[in-house]
Design an enzyme around this catalytic site. Structure first.
Site, PDB file in Angstrom:
ATOM      1  CG  ASP A  45      35.467  17.241  41.718  1.00  0.00           C
ATOM      2  OD1 ASP A  45      36.203  16.253  41.885  1.00  0.00           O
ATOM      3  OD2 ASP A  45      35.281  18.112  42.608  1.00  0.00           O
ATOM      4  CG  ASP A  84      32.994  14.098  42.832  1.00  0.00           C
ATOM      5  OD1 ASP A  84      32.668  13.423  43.825  1.00  0.00           O
ATOM      6  OD2 ASP A  84      34.145  14.099  42.337  1.00  0.00           O
ATOM      7  CE  LYS A 112      33.876  11.102  45.241  1.00  0.00           C
ATOM      8  NZ  LYS A 112      34.659  12.363  45.325  1.00  0.00           N
ATOM      9  CD  GLU A 114      36.487  17.162  47.374  1.00  0.00           C
ATOM     10  OE1 GLU A 114      37.112  18.123  47.875  1.00  0.00           O
ATOM     11  OE2 GLU A 114      36.735  16.719  46.240  1.00  0.00           O
ATOM     12  CD  GLU A 181      41.753  11.802  46.844  1.00  0.00           C
ATOM     13  OE1 GLU A 181      40.547  12.035  46.704  1.00  0.00           O
ATOM     14  OE2 GLU A 181      42.635  12.199  46.053  1.00  0.00           O
TER      15      GLU A 181
HETATM   16  O1  KIV Z   1      36.917  13.249  41.315  1.00  0.00           O
HETATM   17  C1  KIV Z   1      37.432  12.132  41.540  1.00  0.00           C
HETATM   18  O2  KIV Z   1      37.943  11.441  40.649  1.00  0.00           O
HETATM   19  C2  KIV Z   1      37.393  11.627  42.912  1.00  0.00           C
HETATM   20  C3  KIV Z   1      38.149  10.370  43.190  1.00  0.00           C
HETATM   21  C4  KIV Z   1      39.605  10.630  43.190  1.00  0.00           C
HETATM   22  C5  KIV Z   1      37.720   9.738  44.460  1.00  0.00           C
HETATM   23  O3  KIV Z   1      36.803  12.247  43.758  1.00  0.00           O
HETATM   24 NA    NA Z   2      36.226  14.319  43.158  1.00  0.00          NA
END
Ligand code: KIV
Ligand code: NA
Length: 263
Positions: A45, A84, A112, A114, A181
């Protein structure tokens, strides 16, 4: 080349072969990165910042993510494709599933999300329904306003313990991999040793099972703040393909990240 699978990632971890990941947002770069042997492509994202010019990832919608995921999927052959789950689209485990399913239909092979231990129930709900999850902890950019900026996490003893407990809870819930991260390198090492699943680091030191960078950062084209963990791989290279190959080589041989890229 063979398609990268989750068992293949686990085998790489077991064998001590570093996993390479880059963010990717379109078909042309997907094709290039895949050709260079990047193991995993992340439709991050971060596209809200590097492609759309926003100052955070919060404005990114599920429709944005689906569009870019489908684009990357068309260009990719062998890399494992991760997308994401964007801000505001996983408030409950049911909405998380609907959002993640839309990304999987667009071509993602893993999503993914968070969040820490509080997200374990959602991770289990997705994993039980056929959606592999990468849990993203440490500096979680969707929480930028709560964190008070893009800041290194896990610097205190208490913060470090919380991060390790989050990682364990998410692994127990069924997370296939854990992304760390912006945490101290020592904490990246300890968390990686604590877990059975692979870790992917960005600003989390050299001892994670693999590394990820935002493609615009590693190509030196992002006009914003350059984080400490970023290396411009275009330096000394005559082409983008050369830079991507240098990144893959640097991660594989352990020369990236170096001390100067670590907290
Ligand atoms: O959105 C993104 O690019 C990420 C990376 C920084 C891990 O989540
Ligand atoms: Na991200």
């Amino acid at each position: 080349a063979k398609a990268v699978t989750i068992p293949a990632l686990h085998a790489m971890r077991a064998a001590g072969n570093k996993i390479t990941m880059l963010t990717c947002y379109d078909a042309s770069f997907a094709s290039l990165m895949d050709r260079c042997g990047v193991d995993m492509l992340l439709v991050g994202d971060s596209l809200g910042m590097v492609c759309a010019g926003h100052s955070s990832t919060l404005p990114v919608t599920l429709a944005d993510m689906v569009y870019h995921t489908a684009s990357v999927a068309r260009g990719n052959k062998n890399a494992l494709l991760v997308a994401d789950v964007p801000f505001g689209s996983y408030a409950t485990k049911e909405t998380a599933f609907e959002s993640a399913a839309a990304l999987m239909r667009a071509g993602a092979q893993m999503v993914k999300i968070e969040g820490g231990a509080w997200l374990a129930e959602t991770v289990a709900f997705l994993a039980e329904r056929g959606i592999p999850v990468c849990a993203h902890i440490g500096l979680t950019p969707q929480f930028v306003h709560q964190l008070g900026g893009f800041k290194v996490q896990g610097k205190t003893q208490e913060g470090a313990e919380r991060l390790k407990n989050d990682a364990l809870a998410l692994q127990a819930a069924g997370a296939a991999i854990v992304l760390l991260e912006a945490v101290p390198a020592q904490l990246g090492k300890e968390t990686t040793e604590l877990l059975a699943v692979p870790t992917i680091g960005i600003g989390a030191g050299p001892d994670c099972s693999g590394q990820v960078l935002v493609m615009h950062d590693m190509l030196g084209v992002f006009p914003g703040h350059k984080a400490k963990f970023v290396k411009n791989f275009m330096e000394g290279q005559a082409s983008i393909e050369g830079a991507v190959r240098a990144y893959v080589g640097g991660v594989k041989d352990g020369s990236f990240p170096a001390q100067e890229h670590c907290f």
